[in-house]
Motif scaffolding. Structure first.
Motif, short mmCIF file in Angstrom:
data_model
loop_
_atom_site.label_atom_id
_atom_site.label_comp_id
_atom_site.label_asym_id
_atom_site.label_seq_id
_atom_site.Cartn_x
_atom_site.Cartn_y
_atom_site.Cartn_z
N UNK A 135 0.86 -1.13 -0.19
CA UNK A 135 0.04 0.15 -0.06
C UNK A 135 0.85 1.27 0.15
N UNK A 136 0.36 2.34 -0.73
CA UNK A 136 0.96 3.69 -0.21
C UNK A 136 0.44 4.21 0.74
N UNK A 137 1.46 5.05 1.44
CA UNK A 137 0.74 5.92 2.59
C UNK A 137 -0.21 7.01 2.00
N UNK A 138 -0.97 7.60 2.97
CA UNK A 138 -1.89 8.46 2.21
C UNK A 138 -1.06 9.79 1.75
N UNK A 139 0.07 10.15 2.07
CA UNK A 139 0.66 11.19 1.15
C UNK A 139 1.70 10.63 0.37
N UNK A 140 1.66 9.27 -0.19
CA UNK A 140 2.38 8.99 -1.28
C UNK A 140 3.90 8.89 -0.91
N UNK A 141 4.49 9.11 0.03
CA UNK A 141 5.88 9.16 0.28
C UNK A 141 6.39 7.81 0.77
N UNK A 142 5.51 6.97 1.20
CA UNK A 142 6.07 5.67 1.71
C UNK A 142 5.21 4.53 1.20
N UNK A 143 5.73 3.29 0.97
CA UNK A 143 4.84 2.26 0.79
C UNK A 143 5.21 1.03 1.84
N UNK A 144 4.19 0.47 1.91
CA UNK A 144 4.33 -0.83 3.18
C UNK A 144 3.82 -1.94 2.54
N UNK A 145 4.92 -3.09 2.81
CA UNK A 145 4.51 -4.29 2.09
C UNK A 145 4.60 -5.36 3.05
N UNK A 146 3.67 -6.37 2.85
CA UNK A 146 3.78 -7.58 3.91
C UNK A 146 4.19 -8.92 3.01
N UNK A 147 4.92 -9.82 3.59
CA UNK A 147 5.42 -10.89 2.74
C UNK A 147 5.24 -12.23 3.43
N UNK A 148 5.47 -13.26 2.85
CA UNK A 148 5.51 -14.60 3.52
C UNK A 148 6.72 -14.85 4.25
N UNK A 149 7.73 -14.04 4.13
CA UNK A 149 9.19 -14.09 4.84
C UNK A 149 8.75 -14.03 6.46
N UNK A 150 7.52 -13.38 6.69
CA UNK A 150 7.12 -13.20 7.92
C UNK A 150 7.27 -11.64 8.64
N UNK A 151 7.60 -10.78 7.39
CA UNK A 151 8.07 -9.44 7.81
C UNK A 151 7.13 -8.25 7.32
N UNK A 152 7.13 -7.33 7.65
CA UNK A 152 6.59 -5.97 7.22
C UNK A 152 7.77 -5.06 6.90
N UNK A 153 7.60 -4.67 5.80
CA UNK A 153 8.67 -3.39 5.33
C UNK A 153 8.25 -2.12 5.08
#
Length: 204
Positions: free
Chosen positions: A118-136
């Protein structure tokens, strides 16, 4: 509201669905997403392609035939509808420009499938979820990972896949995180647990 506009939207949407069925019917569509104004629909398929349709006209307005090397697992529009972010079985997160038709940013680091982005509301960041067990959390401008964390888990279950992550609507500094367990977590962008876990087995 003008009823004719609603009819045009339905007709355009129906035409988009017909096009999806006609275009390479042997390739499954894995994910869909509407733009914020509901004017556009993005679809990612098993061959790694992304297509964007304008619903009112029922036309495909942008194709990314090689968006990823493997199937596209998630696709989301930026708030202004000018970009889409996607994740894939190829473990990569990419940002695509609708105007240029090109990959604008590429974010590598996950060690397994990317399940959500997902993009953050201001578009400056992206957050991602993975099967490796992490959020980045990624800085869009630099493509660098600025935060990486795992949601809390029971002993021995640290590798649970993270299926879904989303920015909280009332606080863009918080994330709702769901891994392959019966719990949901509200966490900060640095990985701090903001509120104790809520079990999906509990009566709400």
């Amino acid at each position: 509201r003008d009823p004719s506009k609603g009819d045009a939207f339905v007709e355009g949407y129906a035409e988009v669905l017909r096009q999806i069925k006609r275009y390479r019917p042997d390739v499954p569509v894995l994910c869909l997403s509407f733009s914020r104004d509901s004017e556009l629909l993005a679809a990612g398929d098993q061959d790694g392609a992304i297509k964007v349709w304008r619903l009112g006209a029922g036309q495909c307005v942008r194709r990314f035939p090689k968006a990823h090397a493997q199937g596209v697992t998630c696709v989301r529009f930026s708030r202004d509808g000018s970009q889409v972010v996607s994740g894939s079985f190829d473990q990569v997160v990419r940002v695509h420009g609708l105007k240029s038709g090109k990959v604008i940013k590429e974010m590598r680091g996950h060690a397994s499938f990317v399940n959500d982005a997902h993009f953050s509301p201001d578009g400056s960041r992206v957050v991602s979820a993975s099967s490796d067990g992490t959020v980045r959390v990624w800085d869009v401008r630099s493509s660098e990972c600025i935060s990486q964390f795992r949601p809390p888990s029971e002993v021995g279950l640290s590798e649970l896949a993270v299926n879904t992550v989303a920015f909280m609507p009332d606080n863009p500094e918080q994330l709702l995180v769901c891994n392959k367990s019966s719990s949901l977590f509200i966490m900060t962008l640095s990985g701090m647990l903001e509120i104790g876990r809520a079990s999906c087995r509990e009566r709400v």
